[in-house]
Design an enzyme around this catalytic site. Structure first.
Site, PDB file in Angstrom:
ATOM      1  N   ASP A  54      36.483  38.148  13.492  1.00  0.00           N
ATOM      2  CA  ASP A  54      36.021  37.987  12.129  1.00  0.00           C
ATOM      3  C   ASP A  54      35.807  36.486  11.917  1.00  0.00           C
ATOM      4  O   ASP A  54      36.292  35.656  12.690  1.00  0.00           O
ATOM      5  CB  ASP A  54      37.067  38.540  11.158  1.00  0.00           C
ATOM      6  CG  ASP A  54      36.664  38.379   9.708  1.00  0.00           C
ATOM      7  OD1 ASP A  54      35.527  38.722   9.354  1.00  0.00           O
ATOM      8  OD2 ASP A  54      37.505  37.896   8.920  1.00  0.00           O
ATOM      9  N   ASP A  82      35.350  34.558   8.298  1.00  0.00           N
ATOM     10  CA  ASP A  82      35.938  33.913   7.128  1.00  0.00           C
ATOM     11  C   ASP A  82      37.437  34.148   7.058  1.00  0.00           C
ATOM     12  O   ASP A  82      37.911  35.284   7.114  1.00  0.00           O
ATOM     13  CB  ASP A  82      35.272  34.431   5.855  1.00  0.00           C
ATOM     14  CG  ASP A  82      33.772  34.151   5.849  1.00  0.00           C
ATOM     15  OD1 ASP A  82      33.368  33.116   6.396  1.00  0.00           O
ATOM     16  OD2 ASP A  82      33.014  34.972   5.295  1.00  0.00           O
ATOM     17  N   ASP A 127      41.736  38.509   9.714  1.00  0.00           N
ATOM     18  CA  ASP A 127      42.720  38.217   8.677  1.00  0.00           C
ATOM     19  C   ASP A 127      42.792  39.307   7.619  1.00  0.00           C
ATOM     20  O   ASP A 127      43.698  39.309   6.789  1.00  0.00           O
ATOM     21  CB  ASP A 127      42.342  36.920   7.945  1.00  0.00           C
ATOM     22  CG  ASP A 127      41.152  37.128   7.017  1.00  0.00           C
ATOM     23  OD1 ASP A 127      41.326  37.105   5.776  1.00  0.00           O
ATOM     24  OD2 ASP A 127      40.044  37.342   7.524  1.00  0.00           O
TER      25      ASP A 127
END
Length: 234
Positions: free
Chosen positions: A17, A19, A192
């Site tokens: 991922d 961001d 995250d």
């Protein structure tokens, strides 16, 4: 879930991922703030709506087509030359200073090991492609945009948004396009976000990376690896 010892000699894929996983910020929201700073958008009206959409994303209830139309409106209006120039400034002033050594080293470790590295992001391709390149990553799965007859973006989404279950579907298609299957590769995914649980559950090696509270709790419950590359920006 398979272990490394169960997967001898299979091609290894490292999925990231973007961001708050590789970057300590949200690139989509950051591009919106940058658009305000350079005078492309009204601070009060755009900023309020941008913040509202960001909150919806964090809550897992973002209306992706509505958001993408909103987020790309200035880019669509300004055209390719001005938008590309603005994005270069965005890279120089916002993104590159935020690229953390620990994140860059982790990506490089996988590249050095011969793994195929893929960045998979819900953020649209205009914002993310130069960022993936800055990390040295060739393969990007992002929310793709429809292009008009001139080749520029219309603000509409092309195909499946690369978000939540859509990340699994887009990764499935990516594999199929290369005559690969989930069973034929060994996959690691760093994220995250609770939004990425569907893909984390699909890979061989899920890694909760700078995880939000819900994902950290789930990772602890399931025995997933947890990595903290940096502290999240407030």
């Amino acid at each position: 879930m398979s272990t490394s010892s169960d997967l001898p000699n299979k091609p290894k894929l490292a999925l990231f991922d973007l961001d708050h996983t590789l970057l300590p910020l949200d690139s989509d929201h950051g591009w919106g703030e940058f658009s305000i700073a350079i005078g492309w958008c009204d601070r009060e009206a755009f900023g309020r709506q941008n913040d509202a959409f960001f909150a919806d994303y964090q809550a897992g209830q973002l209306n992706v087509p509505d958001y993408v139309r909103f987020a790309t409106a200035a880019v669509v209006e300004r055209g390719q030359q001005a938008s590309d120039a603005a994005h270069q400034r965005f890279m120089d002033e916002v993104i590159r200073p935020a690229m953390q050594p620990a994140a860059m080293q982790l990506v490089q470790q996988h590249l050095d090991a011969g793994d195929t590295v893929v960045i998979t992001s819900a953020t649209n391709e205009f914002v993310t492609r130069p960022i993936a390149q800055a990390f040295g990553v060739q393969h990007l799965l992002a929310t793709e945009l429809v292009r008009d007859a001139s080749g520029w973006f219309t603000g509409e989404i092309e195909g499946i948004p690369n978000m939540r279950e859509g990340k699994v579907q887009r990764m499935q298609q990516w594999l199929a396009d290369r005559d690969l299957t989930w069973d034929g590769v060994e996959t690691t995914f760093y994220s995250d976000s609770w939004n990425d649980v569907p893909l984390l559950e699909r890979v061989n090696h899920p890694v909760a990376t700078n995880p939000d509270e819900r994902l950290r709790a789930l990772a602890q419950e399931r025995g997933w690896r947890i990595v903290d590359l940096f502290s999240k920006a407030p």
